[in-house]
Write a protein that holds these residues in place. Structure first.
Motif, short mmCIF file in Angstrom:
data_model
loop_
_atom_site.label_atom_id
_atom_site.label_comp_id
_atom_site.label_asym_id
_atom_site.label_seq_id
_atom_site.Cartn_x
_atom_site.Cartn_y
_atom_site.Cartn_z
N LYS A 182 76.23 -25.19 119.50
CA LYS A 182 77.16 -24.73 118.45
C LYS A 182 76.62 -23.49 117.75
N THR A 183 75.30 -23.48 117.46
CA THR A 183 74.71 -22.34 116.77
C THR A 183 74.77 -21.09 117.63
N GLY A 184 74.46 -21.24 118.92
CA GLY A 184 74.52 -20.10 119.81
C GLY A 184 75.93 -19.54 119.91
N LYS A 185 76.92 -20.43 120.02
CA LYS A 185 78.31 -19.98 120.11
C LYS A 185 78.72 -19.20 118.87
N HIS A 186 78.45 -19.76 117.70
CA HIS A 186 78.88 -19.09 116.47
C HIS A 186 78.08 -17.82 116.22
N ALA A 187 76.84 -17.77 116.67
CA ALA A 187 76.04 -16.55 116.51
C ALA A 187 76.66 -15.42 117.33
N VAL A 188 77.07 -15.71 118.56
CA VAL A 188 77.72 -14.68 119.38
C VAL A 188 79.08 -14.32 118.79
N TRP A 189 79.81 -15.29 118.28
CA TRP A 189 81.09 -14.99 117.62
C TRP A 189 80.88 -14.02 116.46
N VAL A 190 79.86 -14.29 115.64
CA VAL A 190 79.58 -13.40 114.50
C VAL A 190 79.21 -12.01 114.99
N LEU A 191 78.42 -11.93 116.07
CA LEU A 191 78.04 -10.63 116.62
C LEU A 191 79.28 -9.86 117.10
N ILE A 192 80.18 -10.55 117.81
CA ILE A 192 81.42 -9.90 118.27
C ILE A 192 82.25 -9.44 117.07
N ALA A 193 82.32 -10.28 116.04
CA ALA A 193 83.10 -9.92 114.85
C ALA A 193 82.51 -8.69 114.16
N LEU A 194 81.17 -8.64 114.08
CA LEU A 194 80.53 -7.47 113.45
C LEU A 194 80.76 -6.21 114.28
N LEU A 195 80.67 -6.34 115.60
CA LEU A 195 80.93 -5.18 116.46
C LEU A 195 82.38 -4.72 116.34
N THR A 196 83.28 -5.68 116.18
CA THR A 196 84.70 -5.34 116.02
C THR A 196 84.94 -4.59 114.71
N GLY A 197 84.36 -5.12 113.62
CA GLY A 197 84.50 -4.43 112.33
C GLY A 197 83.83 -3.08 112.33
#
Length: 507
Positions: A182-197
Motif C-alpha cells: 500500500k505504501t509503495g502504491k501511494h508513494a508512486v501515486w504521489v510522485l505521479i501527482a507531483l509530476l502532473t502538477g
C-alpha cells in the motif's frame, strides 16, 4: 495463526478465477455491477470498483492513447521554438507577465482572444461530431480523468496484483507485506501527482528554468502552491474518486444523450444474440439458448462498475474493455466474437427483422456538425492568414473635448497606441488623413521628431499627439465633428490605420 475462514475465502477466490475445461468456470461470482442504477441505493458508502485487466484490441488502443497523451502533456513544455532574439523560445507558453499566449508559430495577444474562442468552438464541434458518430469516444480514451485513472490503476496493479489479488489484499488484516504494498502504491501515486502538477506550471514559465528553480527551492511560492493544488486534485480524482468523477461530477454524461440517435455507434450487448443467457458446459448443445454464458467478465473488466447487458447507461464511458473481455470468453467457448461490440439501435432492429446490419455515418446530424466544423475552420484559417502584424488604435481626449487657441484654431488631443507584432524592430512614421488643413504635432524630447516612433519586436508604444484645425477650416466640421484617420507607416512600407473623430464648436 492464520484465520481458517480467511484461508477458505482466499481458496474460493482463487478457484473462481482459475480456468477449467467447463465454460461455467469462467463465471466470476465477485463481479457485481455496483454502480448499476438497479444496484445503487441513494444513501450508501462507495463500493470500490476493482477492474480486471483484459487483453485485446481496445485495451492495446487504450495503452497507446494513454502513452501518447501523457507524453504530449509532460514533454510539450520542454519543446523549443525559435522566435528570434529577445523572444521566448518555448513552443507552448502562456506568458501572463507579457500577456501573450505562444503556440508554436502562433502568438496571441490579449485583444486577439477570439482565436482562443475559435479553438474552443472547434473543439466543441469536433466533440459533438465524434459523439454523434461513435458515442463517448472522448470519455473512453482521451479524457484526462480516464487517462490518469488508467495510469493509477496500472500502478495499483503493479503493487497489488490484478482484480482478485487486490480484493483479497483489501480483505486481509494489516501486515508488513500489506503495508509495504500500500505504501509503495501511494508513494508512486504521489510522485505521479507531483509530476502532473509540475508539468502544468511549466506551461506558464520557461520550463527548464522553472524546473531548476523548483529543484533548488528558488522558485516563487506561487509555483509550489499550484503544484501542490494540482497534485492534490490529481491524486484525489485519479487515485481515490475515479469513476465517481464521471458519474457524479462530470456534466458530459447528462449532455451526451442529446448527441446520440438510432444510428450512433455505441458499445452494446447484442441481446438478440445473447439471450437467453446462462451457464454452458463444454460439449453441450447451443440450441435454444443465447451465446452469453453469464460469466460476468464484462462486469469484472468495467472500470465504471456497471453491467453493459443492462443497456445504454449514463455511467458507461464507452471504453470498450467489456468487448475485449467478452471476445476472450467467446474464443474459449468457441463462439463468434462480437456478442458485445460497437452497434446501433437501428442495426438491432434490422437483425430482428432479418435484414443485414449497416452503418450510416452520413446523416443529417453528422452533416450539420461537420458543416459547422468546416465553416469555423475556414473562418479561423482566413483570420490567421489575414492577421495584421501592425495595428493602430486611437483614443481621443475627452476632457476637454477641444481647446480654442489664441489664433482661433481648434486643437484636439489623442492617445495613439501602435502595436508591432513582428519579431523585428521597426520605425513608424505617424501621419493624419481625412481632414484637409489639419496639422499634427507631438510631444518631443531632445529635438527628436515626435512623428517617428521606434518600437521593438513584439512590443507596443503609446504616444500623445495634438491635431489642430485653422479657424478658416472650421467649416469642414459638420455639427462640430469630422472624421479623422491616424496612419502608421513602417520604413518597409507596411501601413496601419486607426479611425477617430475631430471635435470642435457647432457652427
Amino acid at each position: 495463526m492464520a484465520d481458517p475462514a480467511l484461508n477458505l475465502e482466499n481458496l474460493v477466490a482463487e478457484a473462481v478465477g482459475a480456468a477449467s475445461a467447463s465454460s461455467s468456470s469462467h463465471k466470476d461470482e465477485t463481479a457485481v455491477a455496483v454502480n448499476s442504477q438497479l444496484n445503487r441505493p441513494l444513501y450508501q458508502s462507495r463500493i470500490k470498483v476493482q477492474p480486471k485487466l483484459v487483453h485485446g484490441t481496445f485495451r492495446r488502443l487504450k495503452w497507446l492513447v494513454m502513452a501518447v497523451t501523457l507524453g504530449v502533456y509532460y514533454i510539450t513544455p520542454f519543446l523549443r521554438w525559435d522566435r528570434g532574439p529577445g523572444m521566448p523560445d518555448q513552443a507552448v507558453l502562456l506568458d501572463f507577465p507579457a500577456r501573450r499566449f505562444y503556440f508554436f508559430f502562433l502568438e496571441i495577444w490579449p485583444q486577439e482572444f477570439y482565436y482562443v474562442t475559435g479553438l474552443l468552438i472547434l473543439a466543441a464541434l469536433g466533440l459533438f461530431l465524434m459523439t454523434s458518430v461513435a458515442g463517448r469516444v472522448w470519455c473512453g480514451y482521451t479524457c484526462p480523468q480516464t487517462v490518469w485513472t488508467d495510469l493509477f490503476i496500472f500502478v495499483e496493479r503493479l503493487f497489488e496484483g490484478d482484480r482478485s489479488a487486490r480484493m483479497r489484499l483489501d480483505k486481509q488484516g494489516w501486515s508488513l507485506a500489506k503495508l509495504a504494498r500500500k505504501t509503495g502504491k501511494h508513494a508512486v501515486w504521489v510522485l505521479i501527482a507531483l509530476l502532473t502538477g509540475g508539468a502544468w506550471v511549466f506551461y506558464f514559465a520557461d520550463a527548464p528554468t522553472l524546473a531548476r528553480e523548483i529543484l533548488t527551492f528558488q522558485a516563487p511560492m506561487t509555483a509550489y502552491i499550484f503544484i501542490g493544488l494540482f497534485a492534490l486534485t490529481t491524486y484525489t480524482l485519479g487515485g481515490i474518486a475515479r469513476e465517481q468523477v464521471c458519474i457524479y461530477m462530470c456534466p458530459w454524461p447528462r449532455i451526451q444523450g442529446a448527441m446520440f440517435d438510432e444510428e450512433s455507434l455505441l458499445v452494446s450487448y447484442k441481446d438478440d444474440r445473447g439471450e437467453a443467457r446462462g451457464p454452458h458446459k463444454k460439449g453441450t448443445s447451443w440450441e435454444g439458448r443465447g451465446d452469453c454464458i453469464d460469466c460476468g467478465q464484462c462486469v469484472a473488466a468495467c472500470p465504471m462498475g456497471i453491467d453493459i447487458r443492462d443497456g445504454m447507461q449514463l455511467e458507461c464511458i464507452q471504453c470498450a474493455l467489456c468487448i475485449d473481455a467478452c471476445d476472450e470468453i467467446m474464443d474459449k467457448v468457441e463462439r463468434p466474437r462480437g456478442l458485445i461490440g460497437y452497434d446501433t439501435l437501428r442495426n438491432r432492429e434490422r437483425r430482428i427483422a432479418g435484414e443485414e446490419p449497416r452503418f450510416n455515418i452520413v446523416r443529417p446530424r453528422t452533416i450539420v456538425y461537420a458543416a459547422a466544423l468546416a465553416l469555423v475552420t475556414i473562418v479561423m484559417l482566413y483570420a490567421l492568414a489575414t492577421r495584421e502584424m501592425l495595428q493602430v488604435s486611437v483614443l481621443r481626449d475627452r476632457n476637454p473635448l477641444f481647446v480654442t487657441l489664441s489664433d482661433g484654431s481648434i486643437r484636439n488631443g489623442y492617445e495613439v497606441k501602435i502595436i508591432n507584432k513582428d519579431h523585428l524592430s521597426h520605425v513608424y512614421r505617424v501621419s493624419i488623413e481625412g481632414l484637409e488643413g489639419a496639422r499634427l504635432a507631438g510631444i518631443t524630447a531632445g529635438g527628436t521628431d515626435a512623428t517617428e516612433i521606434a518600437i521593438g519586436p513584439d512590443n507596443l508604444k503609446n504616444a500623445h499627439f495634438f491635431v489642430s484645425l485653422p479657424a478658416d477650416r472650421l467649416a469642414a466640421l459638420q455639427s462640430g465633428e469630422a472624421k479623422l484617420r491616424f496612419v502608421a507607416t513602417s520604413q518597409e512600407g507596411k501601413i496601419a490605420v486607426g479611425n477617430t473623430t475631430f471635435r470642435g464648436p457647432i457652427q
